[in-house]
Design a protein around this motif. Structure first.
Motif, short mmCIF file in Angstrom:
data_model
loop_
_atom_site.label_atom_id
_atom_site.label_comp_id
_atom_site.label_asym_id
_atom_site.label_seq_id
_atom_site.Cartn_x
_atom_site.Cartn_y
_atom_site.Cartn_z
N PRO A 164 -20.56 38.40 -19.86
CA PRO A 164 -19.92 38.38 -21.17
C PRO A 164 -20.55 39.35 -22.18
CG PRO A 164 -20.27 36.15 -20.37
CD PRO A 164 -20.96 37.05 -19.39
N SER A 165 -21.80 39.68 -21.97
CA SER A 165 -22.46 40.62 -22.89
C SER A 165 -21.82 42.01 -22.84
CB SER A 165 -23.95 40.73 -22.56
OG SER A 165 -24.11 41.15 -21.21
N ARG A 166 -21.01 42.29 -21.77
CA ARG A 166 -20.36 43.60 -21.66
C ARG A 166 -18.99 43.63 -22.35
NH1 ARG A 166 -18.56 45.32 -16.88
NH2 ARG A 166 -18.16 47.28 -17.92
N LEU A 167 -18.51 42.48 -22.81
CA LEU A 167 -17.14 42.40 -23.33
C LEU A 167 -16.86 43.44 -24.43
CD1 LEU A 167 -16.42 38.56 -23.47
CD2 LEU A 167 -14.85 40.28 -22.57
N THR A 168 -17.70 43.48 -25.43
CA THR A 168 -17.44 44.37 -26.58
C THR A 168 -17.41 45.83 -26.13
OG1 THR A 168 -18.58 42.79 -28.00
CG2 THR A 168 -18.25 45.01 -28.88
N HIS A 169 -18.40 46.21 -25.34
CA HIS A 169 -18.52 47.58 -24.87
C HIS A 169 -17.33 47.97 -24.00
CE1 HIS A 169 -20.58 50.92 -22.67
NE2 HIS A 169 -21.22 51.06 -23.81
N GLU A 170 -16.96 47.10 -23.06
CA GLU A 170 -15.89 47.41 -22.12
C GLU A 170 -14.52 47.45 -22.82
OE1 GLU A 170 -15.86 48.60 -19.26
OE2 GLU A 170 -13.85 48.20 -18.46
N ILE A 171 -14.26 46.46 -23.69
CA ILE A 171 -12.98 46.45 -24.41
C ILE A 171 -12.86 47.71 -25.27
CG2 ILE A 171 -11.72 45.30 -26.29
CD1 ILE A 171 -12.77 42.61 -25.16
N THR A 172 -13.92 48.04 -25.98
CA THR A 172 -13.88 49.23 -26.84
C THR A 172 -13.72 50.50 -26.01
OG1 THR A 172 -15.41 48.04 -28.30
CG2 THR A 172 -15.05 50.37 -28.77
N GLY A 173 -14.36 50.53 -24.85
CA GLY A 173 -14.24 51.69 -23.97
C GLY A 173 -12.83 51.88 -23.45
N VAL A 174 -12.22 50.79 -22.99
CA VAL A 174 -10.84 50.88 -22.48
C VAL A 174 -9.89 51.29 -23.61
CG1 VAL A 174 -8.91 49.54 -21.53
CG2 VAL A 174 -11.21 49.24 -20.58
N LEU A 175 -10.05 50.70 -24.78
CA LEU A 175 -9.17 51.05 -25.91
C LEU A 175 -9.33 52.52 -26.30
CD1 LEU A 175 -9.41 47.88 -28.19
CD2 LEU A 175 -7.49 48.62 -26.76
N THR A 176 -10.56 53.00 -26.28
CA THR A 176 -10.80 54.41 -26.63
C THR A 176 -10.11 55.33 -25.62
OG1 THR A 176 -12.90 53.83 -27.67
CG2 THR A 176 -12.59 56.14 -27.04
N HIS A 177 -10.24 55.00 -24.33
CA HIS A 177 -9.57 55.77 -23.27
C HIS A 177 -8.06 55.79 -23.51
CE1 HIS A 177 -8.84 56.90 -18.90
NE2 HIS A 177 -7.66 56.37 -19.24
N GLU A 178 -7.47 54.62 -23.76
CA GLU A 178 -6.01 54.56 -23.94
C GLU A 178 -5.57 55.27 -25.21
OE1 GLU A 178 -4.01 53.54 -21.59
OE2 GLU A 178 -5.70 52.95 -20.34
N LEU A 179 -6.38 55.22 -26.26
CA LEU A 179 -6.01 55.91 -27.50
C LEU A 179 -6.03 57.43 -27.33
CD1 LEU A 179 -7.58 53.54 -30.12
CD2 LEU A 179 -5.22 54.37 -30.14
N VAL A 180 -6.86 57.92 -26.40
CA VAL A 180 -6.79 59.36 -26.10
C VAL A 180 -5.38 59.71 -25.62
CG1 VAL A 180 -7.68 61.23 -24.67
CG2 VAL A 180 -9.25 59.52 -25.58
N HIS A 181 -4.80 58.83 -24.78
CA HIS A 181 -3.45 59.10 -24.28
C HIS A 181 -2.43 59.13 -25.43
CE1 HIS A 181 -4.92 58.99 -20.30
NE2 HIS A 181 -4.89 57.69 -20.10
N CYS A 182 -2.74 58.47 -26.52
CA CYS A 182 -1.83 58.50 -27.70
C CYS A 182 -1.96 59.80 -28.47
CB CYS A 182 -2.15 57.34 -28.63
SG CYS A 182 -1.95 55.70 -27.90
N TYR A 183 -3.04 60.56 -28.20
CA TYR A 183 -3.33 61.73 -29.04
C TYR A 183 -3.57 63.03 -28.28
CZ TYR A 183 -3.44 59.26 -33.43
OH TYR A 183 -3.07 58.58 -34.54
N GLN A 184 -3.51 63.00 -26.95
CA GLN A 184 -3.82 64.24 -26.24
C GLN A 184 -2.51 64.97 -25.91
OE1 GLN A 184 -4.37 61.75 -22.11
NE2 GLN A 184 -5.61 63.58 -22.31
N TRP A 185 -2.61 66.27 -25.70
CA TRP A 185 -1.47 67.08 -25.28
C TRP A 185 -1.40 67.11 -23.76
CZ3 TRP A 185 1.92 67.92 -28.90
CH2 TRP A 185 1.50 68.01 -30.23
N ASP A 186 -0.19 67.28 -23.23
CA ASP A 186 -0.04 67.19 -21.77
C ASP A 186 0.74 68.37 -21.18
OD1 ASP A 186 2.51 66.68 -22.63
OD2 ASP A 186 2.76 64.79 -21.55
N ALA A 187 0.69 69.50 -21.86
CA ALA A 187 1.38 70.71 -21.36
C ALA A 187 2.86 70.43 -21.10
CB ALA A 187 0.68 71.25 -20.11
N HIS A 188 3.48 69.74 -22.06
CA HIS A 188 4.91 69.42 -21.97
C HIS A 188 5.22 68.65 -20.68
CE1 HIS A 188 5.34 72.13 -25.38
NE2 HIS A 188 4.62 72.99 -24.69
N GLY A 189 4.30 67.75 -20.31
CA GLY A 189 4.51 66.91 -19.14
C GLY A 189 4.06 67.54 -17.84
N SER A 190 3.52 68.76 -17.88
CA SER A 190 3.18 69.45 -16.63
C SER A 190 1.68 69.39 -16.30
CB SER A 190 3.62 70.92 -16.71
OG SER A 190 2.89 71.60 -17.71
#
Ligand SMILES: [Zn+2]
Length: 285
Positions: free
Chosen positions: A157-183
């Motif tokens: 349980p001591s990893r909860l904060t770190h892991e949740i924040t890490g997963v959210l940060t990873h997913e938020l990159v997908h909200c903000y990164q460019w993807d070469a128009h899907g390619s």
């Protein structure tokens, strides 16, 4: 952690909280004009004024509307999430980190922040860990689906904060990164996401540099390769790479030589060699 093109079904027992708004009532969405990513100048003209800003380097990024939706408050993962992180700030802190690492500052003339207008975090019982998707009406509105079962399984349980924040940060990159128009190759998309997570000191304990296999295996494997490139070619390397993924469709033969003057196979070979030599030096110490 994958990006999906479609949204999941809406559960009738949905609990919604609009975190950045004084009211939980969300007005019905109005169809928005379709914008093309090839023409960011026109995008900024039609975007409405945003009520909050993310500051970085003394400047302000437009900040998206952030929402949290917990589809099953009885799930043990819900209580763990709510006790492990500050729900009101965890997303905005992660957005700030993503923008800082991929775009540095709003006045940076060399990068272009995508017109993401809202991010809804949906906690629900599902398989896997998490994925990010745009909504059908307008892909500038993102949804992050995060598994309550996965949150419940995080141990110790001591990893909860770190892991949740890490997963959210990873997913938020997908909200903000460019993807070469899907390619852009999926491995590079996932590598950039984990490179940001790595740079936020949010890597989980099982991550380690493994230089076997291809450069585009994705996730932490590609993230460590990107960290090497950043170390070798300078602090702006991943930002420049991301910006290049905004401008053109991806072609491996031209992308890397234009960006760094060498093919990606050469660069990866030099990375593998560098890590091997470093390991030998470490062994002798
Ligand atoms: Zn991912």
């Amino acid at each position: 952690m994958a990006i999906k093109a479609t949204t999941g079904p809406v559960d009738s027992s949905t609990v919604t909280a609009a975190l950045t708004s004084a009211t939980t009532a969300t007005p019905s969405p109005v169809p928005l004009p379709r914008r093309t990513r090839e023409n960011p100048e026109s995008e900024s003209e039609i975007l409405p004024p945003l009520d909050e800003a993310v500051t970085s380097g003394g400047h302000s990024f437009a900040k998206p509307k952030l929402r949290l939706e917990i589809r099953d408050l009885d799930h043990p993962g819900a209580a763990k999430f709510l006790s492990a992180v500050n729900s009101a700030t965890v997303l905005s802190t992660a957005v700030n980190n993503v923008l800082r690492l991929l775009y540095r500052s709003p006045s940076d003339k060399h990068t272009t922040v995508p017109p993401t207008r809202s991010v809804t975090l949906i906690l629900r019982d599902m398989g896997g860990v998490a994925y990010t998707t745009g909504i059908d009406l307008d892909s500038d509105h993102k949804e992050i689906h995060f598994s309550l079962s996965y949150i419940n399984s995080i141990s110790p349980p001591s990893r909860l904060t770190h892991e949740i924040t890490g997963v959210l940060t990873h997913e938020l990159v997908h909200c903000y990164q460019w993807d070469a128009h899907g390619s852009c190759p999926g491995g590079l998309i996932e590598g950039v996401a984990d490179w940001v997570r790595l740079n936020c000191d949010l890597s989980p304990p099982h991550w380690k540099k493994e230089t076997g296999g291809d450069w585009d295996r994705g996730y932490q494997h590609t993230a460590y390769f990107l960290a090497y490139l950043e170390h070798r070619f300078g602090k702006d390397t991943v930002r420049r790479l991301n910006e290049k993924l905004r401008q053109h469709r991806y072609a491996v033969e031209t992308f890397w030589p234009e960006l760094l003057g060498q093919s990606v196979e050469e660069l990866y070979g030099e990375y593998v060699e560098y890590e091997k030599n470093k390991g030998e030096v470490d062994d002798h110490e």
